[in-house]
Motif scaffolding. Structure first.
Motif, PDB file in Angstrom:
ATOM      1  N   UNK A 325       0.832  -1.203   0.000  1.00 20.48           N
ATOM      2  CA  UNK A 325       0.000   0.000   0.000  1.00 20.48           C
ATOM      3  C   UNK A 325       0.859   1.242   0.000  1.00 20.48           C
ATOM      4  N   UNK A 326       0.287   2.367  -0.402  1.00 20.12           N
ATOM      5  CA  UNK A 326       1.043   3.614  -0.500  1.00 20.12           C
ATOM      6  C   UNK A 326       0.842   4.513   0.706  1.00 20.12           C
ATOM      7  N   UNK A 327      -0.032   4.119   1.627  1.00 24.07           N
ATOM      8  CA  UNK A 327      -0.308   4.962   2.771  1.00 24.07           C
ATOM      9  C   UNK A 327       0.662   4.732   3.903  1.00 24.07           C
ATOM     10  N   UNK A 328       0.451   5.436   4.976  1.00 26.17           N
ATOM     11  CA  UNK A 328       1.301   5.329   6.155  1.00 26.17           C
ATOM     12  C   UNK A 328       0.510   4.714   7.295  1.00 26.17           C
ATOM     13  N   UNK A 349      12.453   2.799  22.726  1.00 22.67           N
ATOM     14  CA  UNK A 349      11.456   1.767  22.993  1.00 22.67           C
ATOM     15  C   UNK A 349      10.147   2.380  23.463  1.00 22.67           C
ATOM     16  N   UNK A 350       9.039   1.850  22.978  1.00 15.58           N
ATOM     17  CA  UNK A 350       7.666   2.209  23.353  1.00 15.58           C
ATOM     18  C   UNK A 350       7.155   3.497  22.717  1.00 15.58           C
ATOM     19  N   UNK A 351       8.005   4.214  21.982  1.00 19.66           N
ATOM     20  CA  UNK A 351       7.467   5.400  21.311  1.00 19.66           C
ATOM     21  C   UNK A 351       6.695   4.980  20.065  1.00 19.66           C
ATOM     22  N   UNK A 352       5.789   5.842  19.619  1.00 21.00           N
ATOM     23  CA  UNK A 352       4.961   5.576  18.447  1.00 21.00           C
ATOM     24  C   UNK A 352       5.400   6.507  17.321  1.00 21.00           C
ATOM     25  N   UNK A 353       5.670   5.931  16.166  1.00 21.41           N
ATOM     26  CA  UNK A 353       6.103   6.718  15.024  1.00 21.41           C
ATOM     27  C   UNK A 353       5.235   6.367  13.822  1.00 21.41           C
ATOM     28  N   UNK A 354       5.362   7.162  12.777  1.00 23.94           N
ATOM     29  CA  UNK A 354       4.660   6.897  11.527  1.00 23.94           C
ATOM     30  C   UNK A 354       5.617   6.201  10.575  1.00 23.94           C
ATOM     31  N   UNK A 355       5.155   5.121   9.943  1.00 21.93           N
ATOM     32  CA  UNK A 355       5.998   4.381   9.000  1.00 21.93           C
ATOM     33  C   UNK A 355       5.280   4.241   7.678  1.00 21.93           C
ATOM     34  N   UNK A 367      10.437   3.493   5.950  1.00 20.92           N
ATOM     35  CA  UNK A 367      10.745   4.894   6.221  1.00 20.92           C
ATOM     36  C   UNK A 367       9.940   5.300   7.456  1.00 20.92           C
ATOM     37  N   UNK A 368      10.629   5.817   8.455  1.00 19.64           N
ATOM     38  CA  UNK A 368       9.980   6.238   9.686  1.00 19.64           C
ATOM     39  C   UNK A 368       9.961   7.757   9.804  1.00 19.64           C
TER      40      UNK A 368
END
Length: 386
Positions: A325-328, A349-355, A367-368
């Motif tokens: 998919x092309x979304x994040x 550790x435990x942090x939330x990121x967009x990938x 890619x984060x």
């Protein structure tokens, strides 16, 4: 009284023989007397025996160093061996290291990743220590003992008979020298025949020549007999080489078994530790490479599996969908990660990121994005959120 007279006569005879040998040996060294040379075959056998003894000693000593690097421990084992007592069992280095690791892991907590890993490593080190002990015992029995038996047994017998042969040779050459001198004196006496006294001298030297010839025959016979005895012993060196070859094969087999065991132990340990992220396995100065995902861990998901070592590892389930998919998506970071270069993103550790996926990027990476920060992140450090 007769016994005392016999002992005195024997002592005097032995002293005379020793003096005769010493004189003959000295004159040979000074080039004033002829020396009976041994035949080439016997000389070659003597040289082969001496060469075997020298190299057997070197191989034996270096094998002892290889099996037991600690010189104090070797001295202690030597003393106990001479006292015919069993040396006390001593913990070896791998076993000691393993015990330290287990104690440290227990104190850090078996439930922690590091503590659990230390315990697993410690157990493996102790197994390696046991294998090392078995190698030492097998090698000592099948390799070192036969070599030592040759040095302390067979070769000592050869050296004893060789020394006896040397003494018989000196006796033979001394007898030859005396016969030569007696004949020379007889010749000079026969040339001076003008008086009766000189005629008496001729008879005396003739008797001396006869006595010297008889002595020469006896010493020649003893020398030949001793040379044959020595030759038979020396010809056994070929059998010794064949025996040592079998012992060498046993030693190689023992080493092969030991290294195979160590390899298997470390392979099992590596599998147990395979649940840890790769950054835990390499130096901080080295560029970490994302672990190659297996069939059960090549996708990101929210579930987790427990490995054979009892350590919890991520078991993603829909990485393929995310790649296609092309979304994040949002993902939670499972472990700390230090970026190796400017193209990567450090994680906590435990942090939330967009990938999100990028066309052409390695399948082990995504890619984060965290705020204004962006960079590559390894997929095995992430847990995809719904």
């Amino acid at each position: 009284m007769n016994i005392m007279d016999f002992n005195v006569k024997k002592l005097a005879a032995d002293a005379g023989t020793f003096l005769s040998r010493a004189v003959q040996f000295t004159e040979e060294k000074l080039g004033q007397a002829e020396k009976t040379e041994l035949d080439a075959h016997l000389e070659n056998l003597l040289s082969k025996a001496e060469c075997t003894k020298i190299w057997t000693e070197k191989i034996m000593k270096q094998t002892e160093v290889l099996l037991q690097p600690n010189p104090n421990a070797r001295i202690e084992e030597f003393v106990y061996e001479k006292l015919d007592r069993k040396a006390p069992t001593r913990i070896n280095n791998p076993e000691l290291l393993g015990q330290y690791m287990i104690d440290a892991g227990t104190e850090f907590g078996p439930g922690t990743a590091y503590g659990n890993a230390l315990i697993k490593c410690g157990e493996t080190q102790k197994r390696i220590g046991t294998a090392d002990r078995e190698l030492i015992q097998t090698s000592a029995l099948n390799f070192l003992t036969p070599l030592r038996n040759f040095i302390e047994g067979d070769y000592k017998t050869i050296a004893k008979e060789r020394k006896l042969l040397q003494n018989k040779r000196l006796d033979l050459d001394a007898a030859k020298t005396r016969l030569k001198k007696a004949k020379a004196a007889e010749t000079r006496a026969s040339q001076l025949n003008s008086a009766r006294l000189e005629g008496d001298n001729i008879m005396i030297w003739a008797e001396e020549v006869t006595k010297s010839e008889q002595e020469l025959r006896i010493t020649q016979s003893e020398f030949d007999r001793q040379a044959e005895i020595t030759r038979l012993l020396l010809e056994g060196i070929s059998s010794t080489h064949a025996h040592h070859l079998r012992c060498l094969n046993d030693f190689v087999e023992a080493q092969m078994t030991y290294y195979a065991q160590c390899y298997q132990y470390m392979l099992d340990l590596q599998k147990q530790l395979g649940s840890f992220p790769s950054s835990y396995h390499c130096n901080n100065n080295q560029t970490p490479v994302a672990p190659i995902p297996s069939a059960s861990s090549n996708v990101i998901g929210s579930s987790a599996l427990t490995s054979t070592s009892g350590l919890v590892i991520a078991s993603p389930s829909n990485l393929i969908d995310l790649k296609e998919c092309s979304g994040s998506r949002k993902a939670r970071v499972l472990y700390d990660y230090d970026a190796a270069n400017s193209s990567e993103l450090s994680l906590l550790a435990d942090e939330v990121i967009t990938v999100f996926s990028v066309v052409g990027m390695d399948s082990d990476w995504l890619m984060g994005e965290r705020g204004n920060q962006k960079g590559r992140v390894p997929i095995t450090y992430l847990e995809l959120l719904n």
